[in-house]
Design an enzyme around this catalytic site. Structure first.
Site, PDB file in Angstrom:
ATOM      1  N   HIS A 239       0.875  -1.169   0.000  1.00 42.03           N
ATOM      2  CA  HIS A 239       0.000   0.000   0.000  1.00 42.03           C
ATOM      3  C   HIS A 239       0.909   1.215   0.000  1.00 42.03           C
ATOM      4  CE1 HIS A 239      -3.528  -2.377   0.777  1.00 42.03           C
ATOM      5  NE2 HIS A 239      -2.870  -3.014   1.718  1.00 42.03           N
TER       6      HIS A 239
ATOM      7  N   GLN B  38      -3.289  -7.229  -7.182  1.00 43.16           N
ATOM      8  CA  GLN B  38      -3.747  -7.946  -5.999  1.00 43.16           C
ATOM      9  C   GLN B  38      -5.206  -7.592  -5.716  1.00 43.16           C
ATOM     10  OE1 GLN B  38      -2.964  -6.953  -1.711  1.00 43.16           O
ATOM     11  NE2 GLN B  38      -1.681  -8.784  -1.830  1.00 43.16           N
TER      12      GLN B  38
ATOM     13  N   GLU C  94      -3.176 -12.880   6.337  1.00 39.87           N
ATOM     14  CA  GLU C  94      -3.139 -11.739   7.268  1.00 39.87           C
ATOM     15  C   GLU C  94      -4.485 -11.400   7.920  1.00 39.87           C
ATOM     16  OE1 GLU C  94      -1.215 -11.305   4.347  1.00 39.87           O
ATOM     17  OE2 GLU C  94       0.722 -11.442   5.361  1.00 39.87           O
TER      18      GLU C  94
ATOM     19  N   TYR D  32      -7.524 -11.129   6.348  1.00 34.90           N
ATOM     20  CA  TYR D  32      -8.525 -10.469   5.490  1.00 34.90           C
ATOM     21  C   TYR D  32      -9.622 -11.473   5.113  1.00 34.90           C
ATOM     22  CZ  TYR D  32      -5.288  -6.522   5.056  1.00 34.90           C
ATOM     23  OH  TYR D  32      -4.482  -5.447   5.322  1.00 34.90           O
TER      24      TYR D  32
ATOM     25  N   ARG E  20      -2.105 -15.742  -2.105  1.00 28.59           N
ATOM     26  CA  ARG E  20      -1.310 -15.535  -0.890  1.00 28.59           C
ATOM     27  C   ARG E  20      -2.086 -16.150   0.266  1.00 28.59           C
ATOM     28  NH1 ARG E  20       2.986 -12.377   1.241  1.00 28.59           N
ATOM     29  NH2 ARG E  20       2.563 -11.462   3.278  1.00 28.59           N
TER      30      ARG E  20
ATOM     31  N   HIS F 110      -2.970  -9.388  11.085  1.00 28.14           N
ATOM     32  CA  HIS F 110      -2.675  -8.031  11.551  1.00 28.14           C
ATOM     33  C   HIS F 110      -2.976  -7.869  13.044  1.00 28.14           C
ATOM     34  CE1 HIS F 110      -1.433  -6.706   7.735  1.00 28.14           C
ATOM     35  NE2 HIS F 110      -2.611  -6.735   7.165  1.00 28.14           N
TER      36      HIS F 110
ATOM     37  N   CYS G  67      16.647  -2.190   2.990  1.00 28.21           N
ATOM     38  CA  CYS G  67      15.516  -1.915   3.897  1.00 28.21           C
ATOM     39  C   CYS G  67      15.911  -2.387   5.292  1.00 28.21           C
ATOM     40  CB  CYS G  67      14.280  -2.660   3.418  1.00 28.21           C
ATOM     41  SG  CYS G  67      13.002  -2.734   4.685  1.00 28.21           S
TER      42      CYS G  67
ATOM     43  N   GLN H 185       9.265   3.011   9.730  1.00 32.06           N
ATOM     44  CA  GLN H 185       9.024   4.403  10.113  1.00 32.06           C
ATOM     45  C   GLN H 185       8.373   5.253   9.031  1.00 32.06           C
ATOM     46  OE1 GLN H 185      12.855   4.775  12.723  1.00 32.06           O
ATOM     47  NE2 GLN H 185      12.050   6.802  12.424  1.00 32.06           N
TER      48      GLN H 185
ATOM     49  N   CYS I  78       7.241   3.879   5.976  1.00 28.90           N
ATOM     50  CA  CYS I  78       6.300   3.131   5.130  1.00 28.90           C
ATOM     51  C   CYS I  78       5.024   2.853   5.919  1.00 28.90           C
ATOM     52  CB  CYS I  78       6.940   1.888   4.547  1.00 28.90           C
ATOM     53  SG  CYS I  78       7.770   0.818   5.718  1.00 28.90           S
TER      54      CYS I  78
ATOM     55  N   TRP J 220       4.424  -1.105  20.096  1.00 29.15           N
ATOM     56  CA  TRP J 220       3.942  -2.191  20.955  1.00 29.15           C
ATOM     57  C   TRP J 220       5.020  -3.259  21.162  1.00 29.15           C
ATOM     58  CZ3 TRP J 220       3.530  -7.216  18.981  1.00 29.15           C
ATOM     59  CH2 TRP J 220       3.619  -7.334  17.592  1.00 29.15           C
TER      60      TRP J 220
END
Ligand code: NAP
Ligand code: SF4
Length: 675
Positions: A26, A100, A164, A166, A214, A252, A334, A339, A341, A579
């Protein structure tokens, strides 16, 4: 050349020259003024960088599946021309792009949301409506229509997002699917919804249309499936005619980190391997694969046939070309900080990258030709801001002399890399070093430059990137030998005693609390990571969780982390990583104390006032992590110079300064000087 990573592979009707897929991301560009133009530029730059197959960010097949209002969808033939802007740009560069399809299910941040059962997600305030039979059939039709429109728009295939947590994943998981009809209960019933979608797309678009799925492998939530069920589902996908299985890790809402810096590289490829063993179609591994070496080993070991990398392509659009040309040290890696993204995304800002601020800003900061008027520029300070400016400006053709009083480059990054779990900062330092060498930047370390020296030199411009220093506090007793600044603590850890009070609970206070409580240098192995977070690597336990595994962590020191303000701790930490820091400190028994004033420091520790009461925190070491001040003393004397003076990074502004801001400052100044 890496022999495994760069060997061709055939996936259904597609043949790729290498084993690297640029994964779905995203970008937040859907909310920009020119979403398709900017997305096309973003993808094209990666296609030019050697990506042979890329996957778009999630596109919803209908209104209910939107992750949030205004997110990307493809529901109507009128939208085809918009999407063609993207596919044409990628195809011009000779690459392939698949779309996707993402139905958010109960993760949709909007009121009209649906799911197999009416069970609210712990990370969403909205409760979903349970889908009726008609809803299910209509949604299957919407997926098919969306896939058809994608093909019409020139996409080379689709990825169905079934991981994830969804919508598709919500059907396959007992945790979220409590249905008693043919769409719930047994695995066969729970798998029916995604399988019906696949069959219906195949019927509509034929056997050559590329479909990648996926799927969730390790769910890392209670009520998730175990590896055996995941393998059975993978076999059902294979029978349904899927061309490639991509493996997703964690939901998530899981409370185990899956992509943050603290997660060891390739931490989950062992789970992908279990899926690969169960099927004969190609399988891709994802999560914390950020270097060529790690990717190569995954393929070499046979854990997967391909690697699915996403954030590494924000960090460096040329990852593939550089890897193929064996210029791996030139890759801007990466560092998994999240931070710029994911933290941006969740704060409704356009995504970018800490190490590459041009990411998702390709039309705003296009690649520039050499400047027509090269200048002679002195840069004071080789921290993140000075380095990024120096490298970018040198690339543009300016003459750069870079000074730093330290014996090494990096400034504050040299402290960040010492924090347990933040070792990836070493990659950023390596990248800067390689770029200094590559662009032959005139670097003077151990050089404290004075205003007089600068004034007498023939510089057209001076860039003050002299950074920050720890804020000096005036608490009585602050000069005591038991008091250390955070810089001193990082540099001389042997001075830190057994009972530590940390003044200041911002990003650095948290980092310091980790630094002083880790038994080792903090570098996790995959085994220790699995143990620390209760992950079952046998594959037998539901959700991949093994709560019996969590060992009580030994307390290395007694630590109290303090802030003056009342209320929640850790507010300034990253949205998607805060967290994890909180959990780590809790495991190490760090005490959090807020809503107080500091009274004095003496040989016995720290004295505070809390709720009108005097309290004493016994401590043999007090570490100050109370923010910073600009180190910009040169600014005033330099003002008498005829050359232009620019300030960047901490020398300009300490408020909300972090590595991302410092690097962005440097790049933006280089762009602004270009002519
Ligand atoms: P910071 O986040 O601003 O925190 C400073 C802390 O010091 C606060 O807890 C503040 O709380 C306290 N403080 C401020 N003035 C004080 C004073 N005069 N006396 C006593 N306490 C005082 O600064 P930082 O921790 O130095 O971090 C610097 C920057 O780096 C920040 O932008 C931070 O976000 C970034 N950073 C980020 C990460 C990350 O993980 N993303 C890690 C490290 C640093 P009270 O005022 O309530 O006492
Ligand atoms: Fe990777 Fe951090 Fe850049 Fe995100 S912001 S892509 S995590 S380096």
């Amino acid at each position: 050349m890496s022999s495994h990573l760069f060997s061709p592979i055939t996936l259904g009707s597609l043949t790729l020259p290498n084993r690297i897929i640029m994964g779905s991301m995203h970008t937040g560009l859907d909310h920009s003024e020119d979403p398709f133009g900017r997305l096309a530029a973003f993808y094209k730059e990666r296609a030019d960088g050697g990506v042979s197959l890329m996957v778009t960010g999630g596109v919803s097949p209908n209104e209910q599946g939107l992750i949030s209002p205004g997110a990307m969808k493809l529901t109507d033939a009128e939208q085809i021309e918009d999407y063609k802007i993207i596919t044409n740009a990628v195809h011009e560069s000779g690459s392939k792009i698949i779309m996707q399809i993402l139905h958010a299910g109960r993760y949709a941040k909007q009121e009209d949301l649906v799911a197999p059962s009416a069970i609210r997600s712990p990370i969403n305030q909205f409760e979903p409506k349970a889908m009726t039979q008609q809803d299910i059939q209509r949604t299957i039709d919407d997926f098919v229509h969306c896939a058809y429109l994608a093909e019409q728009a020139g996409f080379d295939g689709i990825e169905l997002l079934g991981s994830e947590g969804y919508c598709l994943n919500e059907f396959t998981a007992l945790r979220t699917n409590h249905r008693t009809d043919e769409w719930g209960g047994s695995l066969e019933n729970r798998a029916r919804f995604p399988l019906e979608i696949i069959h219906a797309i195949r019927r509509k678009l034929g056997p050559r249309f590329f479909i990648q799925y996926r799927m969730s492998v390790l769910e890392l939530v209670e009520g998730g499936w175990n590896i055996e069920e995941a393998q059975q589902f993978a076999q059902l996908l294979e029978s349904a005619g899927i061309d490639l299985i991509n493996t997703g890790i964690g939901w998530h809402e899981s409370s185990i980190p899956t992509i943050a810096m603290q997660v060891p590289r390739a931490a989950f490829s062992w789970a992908t391997n279990k899926i690969k063993q169960a099927v004969n179609i190609p399988v891709a591994a994802a999560n914390r694969i950020n270097t060529v070496d790690v990717a190569e080993k995954i393929i070499q070991r046979g854990d997967a046939d391909l690697v699915y990398l996403s954030r590494p392509f924000l960090a460096d659009p040329e990852f593939v070309n550089k890897a193929q040309e064996q210029r791996t040290n030139d890759i801007n890696t990466c560092i998994a900080c999240n931070q710029s993204c994911l933290d941006h995304l969740f704060n409704f800002k356009t995504v970018s990258c800490l190490v590459n601020p041009r990411a998702c800003h390709e039309t705003i900061m296009p690649a520039l030709p050499k400047t027509a008027s090269p200048r002679n520029i002195a840069v004071i300070g080789a921290g993140a801001a000075g380095l990024s400016f120096a490298i970018e400006a040198k690339k543009m053709g300016h003459h750069i002399t870079l000074y730093d009083a330290n014996e090494d480059i990096g400034g504050q990054l040299l402290y960040a890399r010492k924090v347990p779990g933040k070792e990836e900062f070493d990659e950023l330092l390596r990248y800067f070093r390689v770029m200094i060498e590559k662009y032959q930047i005139d670097l003077h370390l151990k050089t404290t430059i004075t205003a007089d020296q600068l004034t007498s030199s023939q510089y057209d411009a001076v860039v003050l990137a002299s950074g920050i220093r720890a804020r000096h506090l005036t608490i009585p007793g602050i000069e005591s030998p038991t008091v250390l600044t955070y810089e001193e603590a990082f540099e001389k850890p042997d001075k830190i005693g057994q009972r530590v009070a940390i003044i200041g609970a911002g990003g650095i206070g948290y980092d310091m609390a980790e630094f002083v409580t880790h038994q080792t240098d903090g570098k996790e192995t995959i085994e220790s990571f699995n143990n620390n977070w209760g992950i079952d690597s046998t594959g037998l336990q539901p959700g991949g969780l093994d709560s019996a595994k969590k060992p009580p962590l030994n307390k290395l020191r007694e630590v109290t982390l303090l802030q003056r303000k009342a209320g929640k701790f850790g507010r300034s930490l990253g949205k998607t990583t805060g967290w994890i820091h909180q959990a780590e400190l809790q495991k190490r028994g760090v005490q959090l104390l807020g809503d107080l004033d500091y009274v004095k420091i003496d040989a016995t520790g720290l004295h505070i006032n809390k709720a009108g009461e005097k309290q004493h925190i016994p401590a043999d070491t007090i570490i100050i992590c109370a923010g910073q001040e600009s180190r910009d003393e040169l600014a005033v004397p330099l003002n008498k110079m005829s050359s232009k003076i620019y300030k960047i990074g901490g020398a300009k502004e300490v408020r909300e300064l972090d590595a991302a801001q410092a690097i962005r400052d440097g790049i933006e100044l280089a762009y602004s000087l270009h002519s």
